[in-house]
Motif scaffolding. Sequence first.
Motif, PDB file in Angstrom:
ATOM      1  N   VAL A  34       0.889  -1.158   0.000  1.00  0.00           N
ATOM      2  CA  VAL A  34       0.000   0.000   0.000  1.00  0.00           C
ATOM      3  C   VAL A  34       0.923   1.202   0.000  1.00  0.00           C
ATOM      4  CG1 VAL A  34      -1.728   1.292   1.281  1.00  0.00           C
ATOM      5  CG2 VAL A  34      -1.810  -1.206   1.272  1.00  0.00           C
ATOM      6  N   LEU A  35       0.820   2.037  -1.023  1.00  0.00           N
ATOM      7  CA  LEU A  35       1.683   3.207  -1.146  1.00  0.00           C
ATOM      8  C   LEU A  35       0.867   4.468  -0.892  1.00  0.00           C
ATOM      9  CD1 LEU A  35       3.615   2.191  -4.383  1.00  0.00           C
ATOM     10  CD2 LEU A  35       4.231   1.754  -2.012  1.00  0.00           C
ATOM     11  N   LEU A  36       1.294   5.260   0.075  1.00  0.00           N
ATOM     12  CA  LEU A  36       0.621   6.513   0.417  1.00  0.00           C
ATOM     13  C   LEU A  36       1.342   7.667  -0.260  1.00  0.00           C
ATOM     14  CD1 LEU A  36       0.247   6.087   4.279  1.00  0.00           C
ATOM     15  CD2 LEU A  36      -1.426   5.554   2.523  1.00  0.00           C
ATOM     16  N   GLY A  37       0.595   8.561  -0.864  1.00  0.00           N
ATOM     17  CA  GLY A  37       1.199   9.737  -1.482  1.00  0.00           C
ATOM     18  C   GLY A  37       0.342  10.277  -2.602  1.00  0.00           C
ATOM     19  N   GLU A  40      -0.849  10.396  -8.741  1.00  0.00           N
ATOM     20  CA  GLU A  40      -0.391  10.673 -10.102  1.00  0.00           C
ATOM     21  C   GLU A  40       1.127  10.509 -10.227  1.00  0.00           C
ATOM     22  OE1 GLU A  40      -2.368  10.918 -12.692  1.00  0.00           O
ATOM     23  OE2 GLU A  40      -3.961  10.607 -11.220  1.00  0.00           O
ATOM     24  N   ARG A  41       1.860  10.826  -9.189  1.00  0.00           N
ATOM     25  CA  ARG A  41       3.315  10.649  -9.202  1.00  0.00           C
ATOM     26  C   ARG A  41       3.705   9.192  -8.977  1.00  0.00           C
ATOM     27  NH1 ARG A  41       5.916  15.824  -6.079  1.00  0.00           N
ATOM     28  NH2 ARG A  41       5.097  17.381  -7.495  1.00  0.00           N
ATOM     29  N   LEU A  42       2.891   8.458  -8.246  1.00  0.00           N
ATOM     30  CA  LEU A  42       3.196   7.061  -7.950  1.00  0.00           C
ATOM     31  C   LEU A  42       2.781   6.111  -9.066  1.00  0.00           C
ATOM     32  CD1 LEU A  42       2.106   6.941  -4.213  1.00  0.00           C
ATOM     33  CD2 LEU A  42       4.443   6.854  -5.098  1.00  0.00           C
ATOM     34  N   ARG A  43       1.768   6.484  -9.820  1.00  0.00           N
ATOM     35  CA  ARG A  43       1.224   5.590 -10.845  1.00  0.00           C
ATOM     36  C   ARG A  43       2.281   5.077 -11.830  1.00  0.00           C
ATOM     37  NH1 ARG A  43      -4.012   5.421 -10.914  1.00  0.00           N
ATOM     38  NH2 ARG A  43      -4.138   7.573 -10.268  1.00  0.00           N
ATOM     39  N   PRO A  44       3.182   5.922 -12.362  1.00  0.00           N
ATOM     40  CA  PRO A  44       4.199   5.389 -13.285  1.00  0.00           C
ATOM     41  C   PRO A  44       5.131   4.361 -12.633  1.00  0.00           C
ATOM     42  CG  PRO A  44       4.111   7.783 -13.442  1.00  0.00           C
ATOM     43  CD  PRO A  44       3.255   7.383 -12.278  1.00  0.00           C
ATOM     44  N   LEU A  45       5.363   4.476 -11.342  1.00  0.00           N
ATOM     45  CA  LEU A  45       6.254   3.542 -10.658  1.00  0.00           C
ATOM     46  C   LEU A  45       5.629   2.163 -10.479  1.00  0.00           C
ATOM     47  CD1 LEU A  45       7.588   5.892  -7.859  1.00  0.00           C
ATOM     48  CD2 LEU A  45       8.835   5.115  -9.862  1.00  0.00           C
ATOM     49  N   VAL A  46       4.314   2.112 -10.387  1.00  0.00           N
ATOM     50  CA  VAL A  46       3.641   0.842 -10.100  1.00  0.00           C
ATOM     51  C   VAL A  46       2.858   0.292 -11.281  1.00  0.00           C
ATOM     52  CG1 VAL A  46       3.485   1.372  -7.651  1.00  0.00           C
ATOM     53  CG2 VAL A  46       1.586   1.939  -9.141  1.00  0.00           C
ATOM     54  N   LYS A  47       3.004   0.869 -12.451  1.00  0.00           N
ATOM     55  CA  LYS A  47       2.164   0.477 -13.583  1.00  0.00           C
ATOM     56  C   LYS A  47       2.283  -1.002 -13.948  1.00  0.00           C
ATOM     57  CE  LYS A  47       5.572   1.948 -16.915  1.00  0.00           C
ATOM     58  NZ  LYS A  47       5.942   2.895 -17.907  1.00  0.00           N
ATOM     59  N   HIS A  49       3.137  -3.452 -11.743  1.00  0.00           N
ATOM     60  CA  HIS A  49       3.088  -4.259 -10.526  1.00  0.00           C
ATOM     61  C   HIS A  49       1.645  -4.382 -10.041  1.00  0.00           C
ATOM     62  CE1 HIS A  49       7.441  -4.077 -10.270  1.00  0.00           C
ATOM     63  NE2 HIS A  49       7.329  -2.800 -10.576  1.00  0.00           N
ATOM     64  N   ARG A  50       1.166  -5.596 -10.011  1.00  0.00           N
ATOM     65  CA  ARG A  50      -0.216  -5.850  -9.588  1.00  0.00           C
ATOM     66  C   ARG A  50      -0.325  -6.010  -8.076  1.00  0.00           C
ATOM     67  NH1 ARG A  50      -3.409  -7.876 -14.112  1.00  0.00           N
ATOM     68  NH2 ARG A  50      -2.034  -7.936 -15.911  1.00  0.00           N
ATOM     69  N   ASN A  51       0.803  -6.051  -7.406  1.00  0.00           N
ATOM     70  CA  ASN A  51       0.797  -6.286  -5.962  1.00  0.00           C
ATOM     71  C   ASN A  51       0.777  -5.001  -5.157  1.00  0.00           C
ATOM     72  OD1 ASN A  51       3.388  -5.553  -6.722  1.00  0.00           O
ATOM     73  ND2 ASN A  51       4.375  -6.852  -5.207  1.00  0.00           N
ATOM     74  N   SER A  52       0.417  -3.892  -5.801  1.00  0.00           N
ATOM     75  CA  SER A  52       0.435  -2.618  -5.082  1.00  0.00           C
ATOM     76  C   SER A  52      -0.888  -1.880  -5.231  1.00  0.00           C
ATOM     77  CB  SER A  52       1.576  -1.741  -5.583  1.00  0.00           C
ATOM     78  OG  SER A  52       1.434  -1.512  -6.957  1.00  0.00           O
ATOM     79  N   GLU A  53      -1.211  -1.144  -4.184  1.00  0.00           N
ATOM     80  CA  GLU A  53      -2.418  -0.322  -4.145  1.00  0.00           C
ATOM     81  C   GLU A  53      -1.989   1.099  -3.814  1.00  0.00           C
ATOM     82  OE1 GLU A  53      -6.403   0.159  -1.374  1.00  0.00           O
ATOM     83  OE2 GLU A  53      -5.086  -1.561  -1.085  1.00  0.00           O
ATOM     84  N   LEU A  54      -2.539   2.061  -4.521  1.00  0.00           N
ATOM     85  CA  LEU A  54      -2.218   3.467  -4.279  1.00  0.00           C
ATOM     86  C   LEU A  54      -3.333   4.111  -3.471  1.00  0.00           C
ATOM     87  CD1 LEU A  54      -0.988   4.549  -7.821  1.00  0.00           C
ATOM     88  CD2 LEU A  54       0.366   3.755  -5.893  1.00  0.00           C
TER      89      LEU A  54
END
Length: 78
Positions: A34-37, A40-47, A49-54
Amino acid sequence: MNITIDCRFLNTSGIGVYLRECLPYFLDSPHSFVLLGETERLRPLVKDHRNSELIACTVKPFSIAELLVFPRHIKKII
């Protein structure tokens, strides 16, 4: 394992640089994140990876607002 990472410092020097370098390795692991922040800035980093939630969190770190009015829905998740 479900791990929450506070990414509000992602675009700063110091801890932000460390986080930017470590985050891809974390996300490649078999754990859930679970990534807090700012989403829009985090989306490119996790595009890829299915194991993450923003989760959008715009409360400034180390502020009075963080201490007094941190969003309850985020507290329940973490």
